[in-house]
Design an enzyme around this catalytic site. Structure first.
Site, PDB file in Angstrom:
ATOM      1  CD  GLU A   8     -11.232 -24.015  65.317  1.00  0.00           C
ATOM      2  OE1 GLU A   8     -10.238 -23.510  64.752  1.00  0.00           O
ATOM      3  OE2 GLU A   8     -12.204 -23.331  65.699  1.00  0.00           O
ATOM      4  N   GLY A  38      -4.670 -25.015  68.156  1.00  0.00           N
ATOM      5  CA  GLY A  38      -5.419 -23.767  68.314  1.00  0.00           C
ATOM      6  C   GLY A  38      -6.261 -23.531  67.075  1.00  0.00           C
ATOM      7  CB  CYS A  39      -7.346 -20.426  65.401  1.00  0.00           C
ATOM      8  SG  CYS A  39      -8.201 -19.903  63.909  1.00  0.00           S
ATOM      9  CG  PHE A  40      -9.371 -24.951  61.809  1.00  0.00           C
ATOM     10  CD1 PHE A  40      -9.859 -23.695  61.475  1.00  0.00           C
ATOM     11  CD2 PHE A  40     -10.277 -25.998  61.915  1.00  0.00           C
ATOM     12  CE1 PHE A  40     -11.208 -23.486  61.242  1.00  0.00           C
ATOM     13  CE2 PHE A  40     -11.634 -25.799  61.671  1.00  0.00           C
ATOM     14  CZ  PHE A  40     -12.094 -24.534  61.339  1.00  0.00           C
ATOM     15  CD1 TRP A  41      -9.597 -20.634  59.597  1.00  0.00           C
ATOM     16  CD2 TRP A  41      -9.549 -18.602  60.523  1.00  0.00           C
ATOM     17  NE1 TRP A  41     -10.891 -20.183  59.689  1.00  0.00           N
ATOM     18  CE2 TRP A  41     -10.896 -18.944  60.251  1.00  0.00           C
ATOM     19  CE3 TRP A  41      -9.276 -17.373  61.120  1.00  0.00           C
ATOM     20  CZ2 TRP A  41     -11.949 -18.084  60.536  1.00  0.00           C
ATOM     21  CZ3 TRP A  41     -10.331 -16.520  61.404  1.00  0.00           C
ATOM     22  CH2 TRP A  41     -11.649 -16.880  61.113  1.00  0.00           C
TER      23      TRP A  41
END
Length: 157
Positions: free
Chosen positions: A53, A9-12
């Site tokens: 990502e 999912g979102c790499f952050w």
């Protein structure tokens, strides 16, 4: 030192989550396994580049095993979803395990086989060799360290 690349999912959130684990020596976010050269975030978000990502994880195998890293990944993703995690939807938010060391493939395959029975639906997490990886823009690196309280689909505390 070894390395593995995880898309979750979102790499952050993936980066922040793994950066807190003993044995993980370094993390970097970027775009993995796409079809264009040197994409930027805007291009990846179109869904036309094929990139996920992803987070590069450099780790010390004397401190943490690949199996344990996979346990950690599967604790923060739903591996049965296609092209989404949490509220993030799109091809770039798919889940994946991308290896650089061919010797890691049987370990990852065995792990997938072991956890398959824990899910009612098929596992959709990709298992592939890393084809390419481009570092994301600087503002994405260590994003949640720079922006405490920023968006994250992973429960970090």
């Amino acid at each position: 030192m070894k390395e593995i690349f995880f898309a979750g999912g979102c790499f952050w959130g993936v980066e922040e989550f793994f950066s807190r684990i003993d044995g993980v020596e370094d993390t970097e976010v970027g775009y993995a396994n796409g079809i264009t050269e040197d994409p930027d975030y805007k291009q990846v978000c179109t869904g036309k580049t094929g990139f996920a990502e992803a987070c590069q994880i450099k780790y010390d195998p004397e401190v943490i095993s690949l199996d344990t890293l996979l346990d950690k990944l599967f604790s923060v993703i739903d591996p049965t979803l296609i092209d989404r995690q949490g509220p993030d939807i799109g091809n770039q938010y798919r889940t994946g395990v991308y290896y650089v060391d061919e010797a890691d493939r049987p370990v990852i395959e065995a792990y997938f086989e072991k956890v398959r029975s824990h899910y009612d639906l098929p596992i959709r997490t990709e298992l592939e060799p890393l084809k390419n990886f481009y570092e994301a823009e600087e503002y994405h690196q260590d994003y949640l360290k720079k922006n405490p309280g920023g968006y994250c689909h992973i429960k970090l505390d």
